[in-house]
Design a protein around this motif. Sequence first.
Motif, mmCIF file in Angstrom:
data_model
loop_
_atom_site.group_PDB
_atom_site.id
_atom_site.type_symbol
_atom_site.label_atom_id
_atom_site.label_comp_id
_atom_site.label_asym_id
_atom_site.label_seq_id
_atom_site.Cartn_x
_atom_site.Cartn_y
_atom_site.Cartn_z
ATOM 1 N N ALA A 78 -4.692 1.032 -8.663
ATOM 2 C CA ALA A 78 -3.279 1.282 -8.382
ATOM 3 C C ALA A 78 -2.436 1.018 -9.630
ATOM 4 O O ALA A 78 -1.522 1.787 -9.943
ATOM 5 C CB ALA A 78 -2.803 0.409 -7.221
ATOM 6 N N ASN A 81 5.433 -2.787 7.591
ATOM 7 C CA ASN A 81 4.234 -3.622 7.447
ATOM 8 C C ASN A 81 2.972 -2.862 7.844
ATOM 9 O O ASN A 81 1.939 -2.965 7.178
ATOM 10 C CB ASN A 81 4.360 -4.908 8.263
ATOM 11 C CG ASN A 81 5.278 -5.909 7.608
ATOM 12 O OD1 ASN A 81 5.483 -5.882 6.396
ATOM 13 N ND2 ASN A 81 5.849 -6.798 8.409
ATOM 14 N N TRP A 99 -9.039 -2.699 -5.533
ATOM 15 C CA TRP A 99 -8.283 -1.463 -5.506
ATOM 16 C C TRP A 99 -7.022 -1.536 -6.341
ATOM 17 O O TRP A 99 -6.572 -0.540 -6.896
ATOM 18 C CB TRP A 99 -7.925 -1.084 -4.064
ATOM 19 C CG TRP A 99 -7.063 -2.109 -3.400
ATOM 20 C CD1 TRP A 99 -7.473 -3.178 -2.669
ATOM 21 C CD2 TRP A 99 -5.636 -2.185 -3.435
ATOM 22 N NE1 TRP A 99 -6.391 -3.915 -2.239
ATOM 23 C CE2 TRP A 99 -5.249 -3.324 -2.699
ATOM 24 C CE3 TRP A 99 -4.642 -1.406 -4.022
ATOM 25 C CZ2 TRP A 99 -3.928 -3.702 -2.538
ATOM 26 C CZ3 TRP A 99 -3.315 -1.778 -3.857
ATOM 27 C CH2 TRP A 99 -2.983 -2.919 -3.118
ATOM 28 N N TYR A 100 -6.456 -2.734 -6.457
ATOM 29 C CA TYR A 100 -5.190 -2.871 -7.159
ATOM 30 C C TYR A 100 -5.312 -2.555 -8.652
ATOM 31 O O TYR A 100 -4.341 -2.168 -9.277
ATOM 32 C CB TYR A 100 -4.571 -4.254 -6.938
ATOM 33 C CG TYR A 100 -5.499 -5.413 -7.204
ATOM 34 C CD1 TYR A 100 -5.600 -5.977 -8.467
ATOM 35 C CD2 TYR A 100 -6.283 -5.940 -6.176
ATOM 36 C CE1 TYR A 100 -6.456 -7.041 -8.706
ATOM 37 C CE2 TYR A 100 -7.130 -6.996 -6.412
ATOM 38 C CZ TYR A 100 -7.220 -7.545 -7.672
ATOM 39 O OH TYR A 100 -8.070 -8.598 -7.912
ATOM 40 N N TRP A 108 2.156 -0.286 5.020
ATOM 41 C CA TRP A 108 1.518 -0.884 3.841
ATOM 42 C C TRP A 108 0.128 -1.424 4.156
ATOM 43 O O TRP A 108 -0.782 -1.348 3.318
ATOM 44 C CB TRP A 108 2.400 -1.970 3.224
ATOM 45 C CG TRP A 108 3.528 -1.355 2.465
ATOM 46 C CD1 TRP A 108 4.852 -1.423 2.769
ATOM 47 C CD2 TRP A 108 3.438 -0.519 1.309
ATOM 48 N NE1 TRP A 108 5.596 -0.689 1.868
ATOM 49 C CE2 TRP A 108 4.745 -0.120 0.949
ATOM 50 C CE3 TRP A 108 2.382 -0.054 0.522
ATOM 51 C CZ2 TRP A 108 5.016 0.694 -0.133
ATOM 52 C CZ3 TRP A 108 2.665 0.760 -0.566
ATOM 53 C CH2 TRP A 108 3.966 1.121 -0.878
ATOM 54 N N ALA A 109 -0.057 -1.941 5.334
ATOM 55 C CA ALA A 109 -1.393 -2.409 5.743
ATOM 56 C C ALA A 109 -2.370 -1.243 5.779
ATOM 57 O O ALA A 109 -3.524 -1.370 5.343
ATOM 58 C CB ALA A 109 -1.317 -3.099 7.103
ATOM 59 N N GLN A 124 -12.643 -3.994 -3.084
ATOM 60 C CA GLN A 124 -11.700 -5.112 -3.024
ATOM 61 C C GLN A 124 -10.775 -5.188 -4.232
ATOM 62 O O GLN A 124 -9.740 -5.831 -4.180
ATOM 63 C CB GLN A 124 -12.436 -6.433 -2.855
ATOM 64 C CG GLN A 124 -13.196 -6.894 -4.079
ATOM 65 C CD GLN A 124 -13.960 -8.170 -3.838
ATOM 66 O OE1 GLN A 124 -14.561 -8.332 -2.784
ATOM 67 N NE2 GLN A 124 -13.936 -9.068 -4.785
ATOM 68 N N LEU A 143 -7.005 2.143 0.570
ATOM 69 C CA LEU A 143 -7.353 1.929 -0.838
ATOM 70 C C LEU A 143 -8.560 0.997 -0.976
ATOM 71 O O LEU A 143 -9.426 1.221 -1.825
ATOM 72 C CB LEU A 143 -6.151 1.369 -1.601
ATOM 73 C CG LEU A 143 -4.999 2.337 -1.812
ATOM 74 C CD1 LEU A 143 -3.791 1.621 -2.420
ATOM 75 C CD2 LEU A 143 -5.421 3.505 -2.692
ATOM 76 N N SER A 144 -8.622 -0.029 -0.139
ATOM 77 C CA SER A 144 -9.768 -0.950 -0.173
ATOM 78 C C SER A 144 -11.050 -0.232 0.225
ATOM 79 O O SER A 144 -12.114 -0.488 -0.348
ATOM 80 C CB SER A 144 -9.538 -2.135 0.762
ATOM 81 O OG SER A 144 -8.465 -2.915 0.305
ATOM 82 N N ILE A 200 -2.103 1.557 4.017
ATOM 83 C CA ILE A 200 -2.330 1.973 2.628
ATOM 84 C C ILE A 200 -3.352 1.047 1.964
ATOM 85 O O ILE A 200 -4.309 1.511 1.325
ATOM 86 C CB ILE A 200 -1.006 1.970 1.821
ATOM 87 C CG1 ILE A 200 -0.033 3.004 2.369
ATOM 88 C CG2 ILE A 200 -1.260 2.172 0.337
ATOM 89 C CD1 ILE A 200 -0.474 4.435 2.190
ATOM 90 N N VAL A 201 -3.179 -0.252 2.084
ATOM 91 C CA VAL A 201 -4.096 -1.224 1.468
ATOM 92 C C VAL A 201 -5.498 -1.070 2.049
ATOM 93 O O VAL A 201 -6.494 -1.122 1.325
ATOM 94 C CB VAL A 201 -3.560 -2.663 1.641
ATOM 95 C CG1 VAL A 201 -4.611 -3.697 1.266
ATOM 96 C CG2 VAL A 201 -2.306 -2.859 0.805
ATOM 97 N N THR A 202 -5.586 -0.850 3.348
ATOM 98 C CA THR A 202 -6.895 -0.665 3.984
ATOM 99 C C THR A 202 -7.591 0.580 3.459
ATOM 100 O O THR A 202 -8.787 0.549 3.134
ATOM 101 C CB THR A 202 -6.733 -0.572 5.522
ATOM 102 O OG1 THR A 202 -6.107 -1.771 5.987
ATOM 103 C CG2 THR A 202 -8.066 -0.401 6.207
#
Length: 159
Positions: free
Chosen positions: A30, A8, A26-27, A11-12, A24, A18-19, A14-16
């Motif tokens: 991806a 967790n 970022w996906y 992944w948190a 916002q 990328l963001s 990674i998302v941070t």
Amino acid sequence: MKILDGINWFWAAIVTILSAIFGQYWYFFAVFLLLNIADYITGVIKARYTKTENSNKGLKGIVKKVGYWVIIGIAFFISFAVNDIGTIIGVDLGFTVFLGWFILITFVINEIRSILENLVLLDVYVPVWLIKGLEVANNKINTMAGGNDDENTTNSRTR
């Protein structure tokens, strides 16, 4: 439980990251990266299947994909720079922010079409309406941009 917490946290992070880099949404980037990878893999499999494997073509495909990312970066830079210049001179140029998104969606559609073309050549059933629908979407986007489905767009799907 520690393993799940570690996953967790990973992944948190990674998302941070990328963001922070892509904002916002970022996906979308991806998804485009995943489509790049899927297109490359299906292109390699297609080349092996059709016995047309060639390291130069593979390298050219990788260079094209990197080029797509460069073009997307330039498009977003231009759109934000022009918007900021508009703010400085007191002219609303906010519509230019769409330039980067326009380029990104054009490349996303191009990658999906290329993946489907590779799958068709591998004798995988792909519904005709899906291929035609993506072709219509691509033509509509190009028409809106004042162009047509030129040779670069068509050839960029050929691996």
